[in-house]
Motif scaffolding. Structure first.
Motif, PDB file in Angstrom:
ATOM      1  N   CYS A  92       0.851  -1.188   0.000  1.00  0.00           N
ATOM      2  CA  CYS A  92       0.000   0.000   0.000  1.00  0.00           C
ATOM      3  C   CYS A  92       0.891   1.243   0.000  1.00  0.00           C
ATOM      4  CB  CYS A  92      -0.888  -0.004   1.238  1.00  0.00           C
ATOM      5  SG  CYS A  92      -1.638   1.584   1.598  1.00  0.00           S
ATOM      6  N   GLU A 106      -5.522  -2.167   5.798  1.00  0.00           N
ATOM      7  CA  GLU A 106      -4.848  -1.657   6.991  1.00  0.00           C
ATOM      8  C   GLU A 106      -5.213  -0.194   7.286  1.00  0.00           C
ATOM      9  OE1 GLU A 106      -3.122  -3.525   8.928  1.00  0.00           O
ATOM     10  OE2 GLU A 106      -2.144  -2.096  10.267  1.00  0.00           O
ATOM     11  N   CYS A 107      -5.107   0.666   6.235  1.00  0.00           N
ATOM     12  CA  CYS A 107      -5.273   2.101   6.491  1.00  0.00           C
ATOM     13  C   CYS A 107      -6.416   2.730   5.694  1.00  0.00           C
ATOM     14  CB  CYS A 107      -3.981   2.857   6.193  1.00  0.00           C
ATOM     15  SG  CYS A 107      -3.616   3.014   4.433  1.00  0.00           S
TER      16      CYS A 107
HETATM   17 ZN   LIG Z   1      -2.508   1.141   3.726  1.00  0.00          ZN
END
Ligand SMILES: [Zn+2]
Length: 215
Positions: A92, A106-107
Protein backbone atom coordinates in the motif's frame (compact mmCIF):
# COMPACT_ATOMS: atom_id res chain seq x y z
CA UNK A 1 -3.66 8.35 -1.22
CA UNK A 2 -6.16 8.72 1.55
CA UNK A 3 -8.87 11.16 0.45
CA UNK A 4 -6.51 12.92 -2.01
CA UNK A 5 -3.98 13.72 0.70
CA UNK A 6 -0.54 12.19 0.11
CA UNK A 7 1.08 10.76 3.25
CA UNK A 8 3.45 13.05 5.13
CA UNK A 9 6.69 12.04 6.77
CA UNK A 10 7.32 11.30 10.44
CA UNK A 11 6.40 14.52 12.33
CA UNK A 12 9.53 14.55 14.51
CA UNK A 13 11.88 14.18 11.54
CA UNK A 14 9.99 16.85 9.58
CA UNK A 15 10.19 19.25 12.53
CA UNK A 16 13.90 18.50 13.03
CA UNK A 17 14.59 19.18 9.34
CA UNK A 18 12.67 22.47 9.47
CA UNK A 19 14.52 23.57 12.61
CA UNK A 20 17.88 22.67 11.08
CA UNK A 21 17.06 24.62 7.92
CA UNK A 22 15.78 27.60 9.95
CA UNK A 23 18.95 27.63 12.08
CA UNK A 24 21.23 27.46 9.01
CA UNK A 25 19.27 30.19 7.23
CA UNK A 26 19.19 32.41 10.33
CA UNK A 27 22.98 31.98 10.66
CA UNK A 28 23.36 32.95 7.02
CA UNK A 29 21.21 36.05 7.57
CA UNK A 30 23.21 37.06 10.68
CA UNK A 31 26.37 37.04 8.54
CA UNK A 32 24.66 38.75 5.60
CA UNK A 33 23.17 41.51 7.75
CA UNK A 34 26.37 42.16 9.73
CA UNK A 35 28.34 42.51 6.50
CA UNK A 36 25.60 44.63 4.96
CA UNK A 37 25.53 46.94 7.99
CA UNK A 38 29.31 47.31 7.89
CA UNK A 39 29.15 48.24 4.20
CA UNK A 40 26.42 50.82 4.79
CA UNK A 41 28.05 52.26 7.91
CA UNK A 42 26.42 54.11 10.80
CA UNK A 43 26.90 53.97 14.56
CA UNK A 44 24.03 53.13 16.94
CA UNK A 45 21.59 51.48 14.48
CA UNK A 46 20.24 54.64 12.79
CA UNK A 47 17.00 53.74 10.99
CA UNK A 48 18.22 54.76 7.54
CA UNK A 49 21.34 52.66 7.90
CA UNK A 50 19.41 49.61 9.18
CA UNK A 51 16.83 49.83 6.37
CA UNK A 52 19.47 50.24 3.65
CA UNK A 53 21.40 47.32 5.10
CA UNK A 54 18.22 45.23 5.23
CA UNK A 55 17.71 45.79 1.48
CA UNK A 56 21.28 44.55 1.01
CA UNK A 57 20.57 41.55 3.22
CA UNK A 58 17.45 40.66 1.22
CA UNK A 59 19.33 41.00 -2.08
CA UNK A 60 21.96 38.73 -0.52
CA UNK A 61 19.18 36.21 0.12
CA UNK A 62 18.46 35.68 -3.59
CA UNK A 63 21.12 32.94 -4.04
CA UNK A 64 19.18 30.91 -1.45
CA UNK A 65 16.82 29.90 -4.29
CA UNK A 66 19.53 27.31 -4.99
CA UNK A 67 18.81 25.77 -1.57
CA UNK A 68 15.12 25.23 -2.38
CA UNK A 69 15.48 21.76 -4.01
CA UNK A 70 17.55 20.53 -1.05
CA UNK A 71 15.01 21.94 1.39
CA UNK A 72 12.18 20.13 -0.40
CA UNK A 73 14.01 16.81 -0.74
CA UNK A 74 12.91 15.06 2.51
CA UNK A 75 9.23 15.89 1.98
CA UNK A 76 9.52 14.75 -1.61
CA UNK A 77 10.90 11.43 -0.40
CA UNK A 78 8.21 10.91 2.23
CA UNK A 79 5.20 12.12 0.27
CA UNK A 80 6.09 11.27 -3.35
CA UNK A 81 8.91 8.81 -3.79
CA UNK A 82 8.25 6.44 -0.87
CA UNK A 83 4.62 5.76 -1.92
CA UNK A 84 5.84 4.94 -5.46
CA UNK A 85 8.51 2.59 -4.10
CA UNK A 86 5.96 0.86 -1.86
CA UNK A 87 3.56 0.45 -4.78
CA UNK A 88 6.30 -1.16 -6.92
CA UNK A 89 6.94 -3.60 -4.06
CA UNK A 90 3.29 -4.62 -4.02
CA UNK A 91 2.52 -2.64 -0.90
CA UNK A 92 0.00 0.00 0.00
CA UNK A 93 1.55 3.41 -0.98
CA UNK A 94 0.24 5.01 2.19
CA UNK A 95 1.22 2.60 4.96
CA UNK A 96 3.42 -0.10 3.40
CA UNK A 97 1.01 -2.94 4.18
CA UNK A 98 1.46 -5.78 1.66
CA UNK A 99 -1.76 -5.94 -0.31
CA UNK A 100 -3.04 -5.93 -3.87
CA UNK A 101 -6.61 -4.96 -3.05
CA UNK A 102 -7.72 -1.44 -2.35
CA UNK A 103 -9.06 0.23 -0.31
CA UNK A 104 -6.14 -0.93 1.85
CA UNK A 105 -7.36 -3.26 4.62
CA UNK A 106 -4.85 -1.66 6.99
CA UNK A 107 -5.27 2.10 6.49
CA UNK A 108 -8.06 2.54 3.97
CA UNK A 109 -5.78 4.14 1.35
CA UNK A 110 -7.04 3.93 -2.22
CA UNK A 111 -3.77 2.59 -3.67
CA UNK A 112 -3.09 5.63 -5.86
CA UNK A 113 0.46 7.02 -6.05
CA UNK A 114 0.74 10.84 -5.94
CA UNK A 115 2.49 12.61 -8.87
CA UNK A 116 6.31 12.62 -8.52
CA UNK A 117 6.74 16.40 -8.36
CA UNK A 118 9.47 18.06 -6.26
CA UNK A 119 8.30 21.68 -6.43
CA UNK A 120 4.92 21.43 -4.77
CA UNK A 121 2.98 24.59 -3.99
CA UNK A 122 2.77 23.79 -0.28
CA UNK A 123 6.48 22.91 -0.13
CA UNK A 124 7.50 26.22 -1.72
CA UNK A 125 5.15 28.19 0.56
CA UNK A 126 6.55 26.44 3.62
CA UNK A 127 10.10 27.26 2.52
CA UNK A 128 9.20 30.93 1.96
CA UNK A 129 7.65 31.07 5.43
CA UNK A 130 10.76 29.46 6.89
CA UNK A 131 12.96 31.98 5.04
CA UNK A 132 10.82 34.86 6.33
CA UNK A 133 11.13 33.69 9.93
CA UNK A 134 14.87 33.14 9.45
CA UNK A 135 15.53 36.57 7.95
CA UNK A 136 13.60 38.21 10.81
CA UNK A 137 15.42 36.25 13.51
CA UNK A 138 18.80 36.63 11.74
CA UNK A 139 18.41 40.40 11.29
CA UNK A 140 17.34 40.96 14.90
CA UNK A 141 20.19 38.77 16.15
CA UNK A 142 22.68 40.66 13.97
CA UNK A 143 21.39 44.04 15.21
CA UNK A 144 21.63 42.80 18.80
CA UNK A 145 25.23 41.68 18.25
CA UNK A 146 26.11 44.98 16.53
CA UNK A 147 24.60 47.01 19.38
CA UNK A 148 26.46 44.91 21.95
CA UNK A 149 29.74 45.41 20.10
CA UNK A 150 29.15 49.15 19.81
CA UNK A 151 28.34 49.59 23.48
CA UNK A 152 31.47 47.57 24.36
CA UNK A 153 33.42 49.93 22.11
CA UNK A 154 31.92 52.96 23.88
CA UNK A 155 33.26 51.58 27.16
CA UNK A 156 36.68 50.95 25.62
CA UNK A 157 36.76 54.44 24.11
CA UNK A 158 35.85 56.04 27.45
CA UNK A 159 38.61 54.22 29.30
CA UNK A 160 41.22 54.81 26.55
CA UNK A 161 40.25 58.48 26.41
CA UNK A 162 40.65 58.66 30.18
CA UNK A 163 44.10 57.12 29.71
CA UNK A 164 45.03 60.01 27.42
CA UNK A 165 44.19 58.73 23.93
CA UNK A 166 42.77 61.43 21.67
CA UNK A 167 41.36 59.02 19.07
CA UNK A 168 40.15 55.47 19.47
CA UNK A 169 39.34 52.97 16.72
CA UNK A 170 39.08 49.25 16.22
CA UNK A 171 37.44 46.83 13.75
CA UNK A 172 33.84 45.83 14.33
CA UNK A 173 33.35 42.39 15.83
CA UNK A 174 31.70 39.53 13.95
CA UNK A 175 31.19 39.20 10.19
CA UNK A 176 31.51 42.91 9.46
CA UNK A 177 35.05 43.25 10.81
CA UNK A 178 36.24 44.93 7.60
CA UNK A 179 34.64 48.14 8.90
CA UNK A 180 35.94 50.27 11.76
CA UNK A 181 34.37 51.76 14.87
CA UNK A 182 35.85 55.14 15.72
CA UNK A 183 35.73 57.85 18.29
CA UNK A 184 37.36 61.22 18.15
CA UNK A 185 36.54 64.44 19.98
CA UNK A 186 35.42 66.28 16.84
CA UNK A 187 33.02 63.70 15.40
CA UNK A 188 32.17 61.54 18.39
CA UNK A 189 31.30 57.91 17.69
CA UNK A 190 31.23 57.00 14.01
CA UNK A 191 31.26 53.83 11.94
CA UNK A 192 31.94 54.96 8.38
CA UNK A 193 31.53 52.64 5.37
CA UNK A 194 34.88 50.89 4.85
CA UNK A 195 35.66 52.53 1.51
CA UNK A 196 35.37 56.01 3.00
CA UNK A 197 37.47 55.08 6.00
CA UNK A 198 40.79 56.93 5.91
CA UNK A 199 43.79 54.59 5.94
CA UNK A 200 46.03 57.24 7.48
CA UNK A 201 45.04 58.23 11.02
CA UNK A 202 43.83 61.80 11.13
CA UNK A 203 43.47 62.09 7.36
CA UNK A 204 40.32 63.81 6.10
CA UNK A 205 38.96 63.85 2.56
CA UNK A 206 39.42 67.30 0.99
CA UNK A 207 35.68 68.02 0.99
CA UNK A 208 35.34 67.25 4.67
CA UNK A 209 38.31 69.17 6.04
CA UNK A 210 37.66 72.21 8.14
CA UNK A 211 40.11 75.12 8.07
CA UNK A 212 42.05 75.57 11.26
CA UNK A 213 41.07 72.17 12.63
CA UNK A 214 44.74 71.25 12.80
CA UNK A 215 44.71 67.58 11.83
ZN1 LIG B 1 -2.51 1.14 3.73
Amino acid sequence: MITDRPPSGPPTARLAWSLLLAALLAGYFVAAHEMSRSLVGGFGSPAGSVLTALVGTLVGALPLVAVLPIALMPDWWWTRRLPAVRFQRGQCPDCGYTTSTFACPECGGDGRVPPQELFTRSGILRFLLLALVSVTVGTLLAEWRIRGDESAFMGEAASQHAAGQSRVSRPRAGWGSFATLRWDPAEGFTAPPPFEDPRIPGWRAAGRSRPGEGN
